[in-house]
Write a protein that holds these residues in place. Structure first.
Motif, PDB file in Angstrom:
ATOM      1  N   CYS A 196      10.774   8.830   9.480  1.00  0.00           N
ATOM      2  CA  CYS A 196       9.380   8.805   9.931  1.00  0.00           C
ATOM      3  C   CYS A 196       9.268   9.151  11.415  1.00  0.00           C
ATOM      4  O   CYS A 196       8.353   9.862  11.812  1.00  0.00           O
ATOM      5  CB  CYS A 196       8.754   7.442   9.641  1.00  0.00           C
ATOM      6  N   MET A 197      10.198   8.653  12.227  1.00  0.00           N
ATOM      7  CA  MET A 197      10.182   8.996  13.657  1.00  0.00           C
ATOM      8  C   MET A 197      10.356  10.505  13.824  1.00  0.00           C
ATOM      9  O   MET A 197       9.745  11.105  14.693  1.00  0.00           O
ATOM     10  CB  MET A 197      11.290   8.250  14.410  1.00  0.00           C
ATOM     11  N   GLY A 198      11.180  11.099  12.964  1.00  0.00           N
ATOM     12  CA  GLY A 198      11.396  12.541  13.029  1.00  0.00           C
ATOM     13  C   GLY A 198      10.173  13.358  12.688  1.00  0.00           C
ATOM     14  O   GLY A 198      10.054  14.512  13.080  1.00  0.00           O
ATOM     15  N   GLU A 199       9.236  12.767  11.946  1.00  0.00           N
ATOM     16  CA  GLU A 199       8.004  13.459  11.576  1.00  0.00           C
ATOM     17  C   GLU A 199       6.920  13.354  12.640  1.00  0.00           C
ATOM     18  O   GLU A 199       5.913  14.048  12.569  1.00  0.00           O
ATOM     19  CB  GLU A 199       7.460  12.900  10.252  1.00  0.00           C
ATOM     20  N   LEU A 200       7.126  12.484  13.610  1.00  0.00           N
ATOM     21  CA  LEU A 200       6.117  12.297  14.659  1.00  0.00           C
ATOM     22  C   LEU A 200       6.108  13.467  15.630  1.00  0.00           C
ATOM     23  O   LEU A 200       7.114  14.153  15.821  1.00  0.00           O
ATOM     24  CB  LEU A 200       6.405  11.019  15.450  1.00  0.00           C
ATOM     25  N   HIS A 201       4.977  13.648  16.286  1.00  0.00           N
ATOM     26  CA  HIS A 201       4.874  14.604  17.392  1.00  0.00           C
ATOM     27  C   HIS A 201       5.927  14.201  18.430  1.00  0.00           C
ATOM     28  O   HIS A 201       6.142  13.001  18.663  1.00  0.00           O
ATOM     29  CB  HIS A 201       3.460  14.524  17.979  1.00  0.00           C
TER      30      HIS A 201
END
Length: 182
Positions: free
Chosen positions: A121-126
């Motif tokens: 999920c952190m990897g999907e963040l801006h």
């Protein structure tokens, strides 16, 4: 406990123990921070060493309370520069994601799955959201320090943190983690 700035001044005045203490304190956290950009722990370790080499070769004046932010800002700069010029390599470690069978206990599995989901999920963040959240929650920096590292105002960091937490909460809920705290 001696502050980072005192250790740095100790080094500048010729006492090598100041340098040793700063490296001991920041080598792992700084390596993990750089690895967030490069996704290659070996390159991140090399760049961590380069950050310290630059810092101690140039001997910049650092204001009181600013050593940590200065260090992470230098690491960010080197990581971004390195990332823009490096070539991507195939890594065999990417193929060996299977955990060892004998060590799997229910709690270990749950923790590992939650950490993988958080990482995903952190990897999907801006990138700005990801970096601000990482520096705040994993490195324990204040909004002012994060602002200095990222080259933004404290107000901008406040907004980025709010939006980043909201976005991360939504992504975690999508993955089935509903007790995500702010």
């Amino acid at each position: 406990m001696i502050s980072d700035e005192e250790l740095y001044r100790q080094y500048l005045s010729g006492d090598e123990t100041g340098l040793e203490e700063l490296i001991r304190k920041y080598d792992n956290p700084l390596t993990l921070y750089i690895n967030g950009y490069l996704h290659d722990i070996h390159e991140a370790e090399d760049l961590m060493i380069e950050v310290f080499s630059y810092l101690f070769a140039k001997r910049p004046h650092i204001r009181d309370g600013g050593f940590r932010a200065y260090l992470y800002k230098a690491a960010r700069h080197l990581a971004l520069r390195h990332k823009s010029i490096r070539r991507h390599h195939f890594c065999l470690d990417d193929l060996t994601k299977e955990p060892e069978g004998g060590k799997l206990v229910d709690e270990v599995i749950r923790t590992k799955e939650r950490n993988q989901i958080l990482h995903l999920c952190m990897g999907e963040l801006h990138p700005d959201y990801r970096e601000a959240l990482y520096l705040t929650y994993f490195e324990g920096m204040s909004y002012r320090q994060v602002a200095e590292v990222m080259g933004k105002s404290v107000k901008q960091i406040t907004n980025i943190m709010y939006r980043g937490k909201e976005r991360l909460r939504g992504l975690l809920e999508r993955e089935g983690i509903t007790n995500a705290e702010s």
